[in-house]
Design a protein around this motif. Structure first.
Motif, short mmCIF file in Angstrom:
data_model
loop_
_atom_site.label_atom_id
_atom_site.label_comp_id
_atom_site.label_asym_id
_atom_site.label_seq_id
_atom_site.Cartn_x
_atom_site.Cartn_y
_atom_site.Cartn_z
N ASN A 99 0.83 -1.22 0.00
CA ASN A 99 0.00 0.00 0.00
C ASN A 99 0.86 1.26 0.00
O ASN A 99 0.42 2.33 -0.36
N TYR A 100 2.10 1.11 0.48
CA TYR A 100 2.93 2.31 0.56
C TYR A 100 4.05 2.30 -0.46
O TYR A 100 4.76 3.29 -0.60
N ASN A 108 6.08 8.31 2.47
CA ASN A 108 5.78 7.03 3.12
C ASN A 108 7.00 6.48 3.83
O ASN A 108 6.89 5.91 4.91
N ARG A 153 7.37 8.30 6.98
CA ARG A 153 6.32 7.93 7.93
C ARG A 153 6.66 6.60 8.61
O ARG A 153 6.60 6.49 9.84
N GLU A 162 4.08 -6.21 11.59
CA GLU A 162 2.67 -5.94 11.88
C GLU A 162 2.52 -4.67 12.71
O GLU A 162 1.68 -3.82 12.42
N THR A 203 3.26 -1.57 10.54
CA THR A 203 2.17 -1.18 9.63
C THR A 203 0.99 -0.63 10.42
O THR A 203 0.37 0.34 9.99
N GLU A 204 0.72 -1.23 11.58
CA GLU A 204 -0.39 -0.71 12.38
C GLU A 204 -0.13 0.72 12.81
O GLU A 204 -1.03 1.56 12.80
N VAL A 208 1.81 2.89 11.31
CA VAL A 208 1.72 3.77 10.14
C VAL A 208 0.25 4.02 9.80
O VAL A 208 -0.16 5.16 9.54
N ASP A 209 -0.54 2.95 9.83
CA ASP A 209 -1.97 3.10 9.54
C ASP A 209 -2.64 4.03 10.53
O ASP A 209 -3.47 4.87 10.16
N SER A 227 -1.27 6.46 12.12
CA SER A 227 -0.88 7.85 11.88
C SER A 227 -1.63 8.42 10.68
O SER A 227 -2.02 9.58 10.69
N THR A 228 -1.85 7.59 9.63
CA THR A 228 -2.56 8.12 8.47
C THR A 228 -4.05 8.28 8.77
O THR A 228 -4.66 9.22 8.33
N SER A 229 -4.59 7.34 9.57
CA SER A 229 -6.02 7.40 9.81
C SER A 229 -6.42 8.61 10.65
O SER A 229 -7.52 9.11 10.51
#
Lengths: 241, 326
Positions: free
Chosen positions: B201-202, B263, B266, B284, B287-288, B290-291, B293-295
């Motif tokens: 995704n990144y 990315n 990040r 894991e 990625t969590e 990073v997710d 922070s973006t969310s």
């Protein structure tokens, strides 16, 4: 001058057998492999350990054990009168040597052949007993770095003034000219790794003073263990294993 | 006792405290006070026979710890696992390192171990991908493969008489470019089956070296050089006459899109946060983070602010309690 009042109190209000307040903190230098801050009353010392790492000077490399190096410095602002001391003055060279030898006695150097361990200690605030504080700080920093050791070295000083044995001398008592005994022990193994005295004492008095210093060292050891155990637990649950 | 160097306000302090306490309660259930410090004696049952492992020694008939850590028992073996110790290589570890010296037939690589590692010219695949003897000419051209200060990825081959040897016998190993190298305490990285990760995704690659060096970089397509080289070679020959002017293809090669660069930053910041908090670093969790922070639309530079630290700690405590329940 009177160092112990008739009521049995010292200049800073302690009893003869009382230690100054001690405080220790682990992990104060981010880049170092291990580091610690150690306070005994107004004496404040910081220690950082690097390594085991590749030996910098190949000719000093030992094939069967690790090379331990130590550097002791006093910050210019650590004492009342701000003095600029040259880096290699005799006092700090001597203390560096003392700390190195004391630490070498407890590190299991044979487990880390052909490598080097650097110990840096700096006095941030000096109020007597810097030698002991440095050894305690270095010991903590080594344990933090995960370097295998036979035992934790702890150190404490004791003196003899006004015909009273005194524990943990501060600067005024230290410079009074009486005997000053700095002792370093391995509490678990019950062995002495460092003993220094800068005046004469009769054998009986010396034994009393030494006994007092041993008690002091053991008290320091108990505190250091608590700090280390707390730190280990923190690391463990943070990782969540 | 290792305190965070953060400026937290009162509510953040309380929230962080609560999250950490929750973590503590979760972990203390799992093991019963097995932590020891230097020179603590370890209770053992002598009748069963006993093997003393790392971090232990014997004194007066007692087993004594020589490092701070956790006592582990495997059948007869008793050892202490140090929680903060230097990286200790094991054969097959995937590591990221930095070349510090180009020596005859070998590179010396800094890998966070107490000694430098050695990567022999003979234990790596040549860029042309052909298996053959290494000639003197190859030795002269070593700098065209790796130079000093290059970041490389390799595998631990084993201990030889002259130290630790590495190998890079596959296309996935080799020089790393266009990304960031992060240094985390090696004890936060666990050995797993997979250390190379491609976050699709990144569009970034993540190499979690066992030695605590983590590489975050732009995704590189692993290509079979045997096929591609034929094409490339002819292109290079064409390009040679005018080396100064960069051809559009080369420009495309050297250019990383801004989105990818963001990315990378990040992910790098997420790793920084996790390592400061002292949480285990796995793909894991990264990625969590990073997710997360973006969310919640945290800007990249704000990820290192105290608020995000608190959020990550809270998230981690929730995550661990979830896995516990399962």
């Amino acid at each position: 001058m009177e160092y112990v009042s008739p009521e049995g109190l010292r200049l800073d209000g302690r009893r003869p057998m009382e230690m100054r307040q001690i405080r220790a903190e682990i992990g104060v230098v981010a880049k170092a492999a291990g580091s610690a801050l150690f306070e005994m009353g107004n004496t404040k010392v910081i220690a950082a350990v690097y390594g085991p790492r590749e030996v910098q000077n190949r000719s000093q490399q030992l094939n069967d054990s690790a090379l331990v190096r130590c550097e002791y410095t006093m910050a210019n602002f650590s004492t009342g009168d701000r003095m600029r001391k040259p880096k290699g003055d005799r006092r700090s060279t001597e203390i560096s040597l003392v700390i190195r030898q004391t630490m070498e006695a407890c590190i299991m150097t044979h487990l880390m052949p052909r490598s080097q361990i650097d110990i840096f200690v700096q006095v941030l605030q000096a109020d007597g007993g810097t030698r002991s504080a440095c050894i305690n700080a270095a010991s903590l920093a080594l344990a933090d770095a995960g370097i295998p050791m036979r035992d934790l070295v702890t150190s404490c000083s004791a003196g003899y003034l006004n015909s009273t044995p005194l524990l943990d001398l501060n600067y005024i008592e230290d410079s009074a000219g009486g005997a000053d005994v700095t002792l370093g022990i391995l509490p678990k193994l019950d062995k002495v790794t460092l003993l220094q005295m800068d005046a004469k004492l009769s054998v009986e008095t010396f034994e009393n003073v030494m006994q007092l210093a041993i008690e002091g060292c053991k008290a320091v050891a108990t505190y250091i263990r608590e700090v280390l155990l707390e730190n280990t637990k923190q690391l463990e649950y943070r990782r969540g294993i | 006792m290792r305190e965070l160097q953060l400026s937290l306000n009162q509510t953040q302090k309380v929230r962080l405290q609560r999250a950490l306490e929750k973590l503590e309660s979760l972990s203390s259930k799992a093991n019963s006070n097995a932590s020891v410090t230097v020179a603590d004696s370890i209770p053992v049952n002598y009748e069963d026979g006993l093997l003393k492992g790392h971090g232990t020694s014997e004194f007066n008939g007692e087993v004594v710890a020589t490092v701070c850590g956790i006592v582990e028992r495997v059948n007869k073996l008793v050892y202490v696992r140090a929680l903060r110790a230097r990286y200790k290589p094991e054969v097959g570890d995937i590591i990221v390192g930095r070349v510090i010296e180009v020596a005859p037939k070998r590179w010396r690589v800094e890998i966070n171990y107490s000694h430098d590692a050695v990567l022999m010219l003979s234990s790596m695949n040549l860029p042309d991908g052909i298996q053959r003897r290494r000639t003197a000419l190859d030795e002269l051209n070593m700098r065209s493969i790796f130079e000093e200060n290059d970041v490389i990825c390799a595998e631990v081959r084993g201990f030889q008489h002259d130290g630790l040897h590495l190998q890079a016998r596959s296309q996935k190993y080799g020089k790393l470019g266009r990304g960031q190298l992060l240094t985390v305490p090696p004890y936060l990285v666990k050995r797993r089956k997979q250390h190379f990760h491609h976050l699709e995704n990144y569009g970034i690659d993540l190499i979690i070296g066992c030695n605590g060096f983590i590489w975050v970089g732009e995704h590189v397509q692993v290509t079979d050089d045997m096929v591609v080289d034929q094409v490339n070679k002819s292109e290079q020959d064409d390009a040679k006459p005018d080396e100064n002017s960069i051809s559009p293809e080369d420009q495309g090669k050297n250019y990383t899109r801004q989105e990818t660069r963001e990315n990378i930053c990040r992910a790098a910041n997420a790793i920084r946060v996790l390592s400061t908090l002292g949480f285990n670093i796995t793909v894991e969790v990264i990625t969590e983070t990073v997710d997360l922070s973006t969310s919640i639309n945290v800007a990249i530079h704000e990820m290192l602010g105290s608020e995000f630290y608190v959020l990550v700690a809270e998230k981690e405590s929730v995550r661990r309690s979830m896995t516990k329940k399962k």
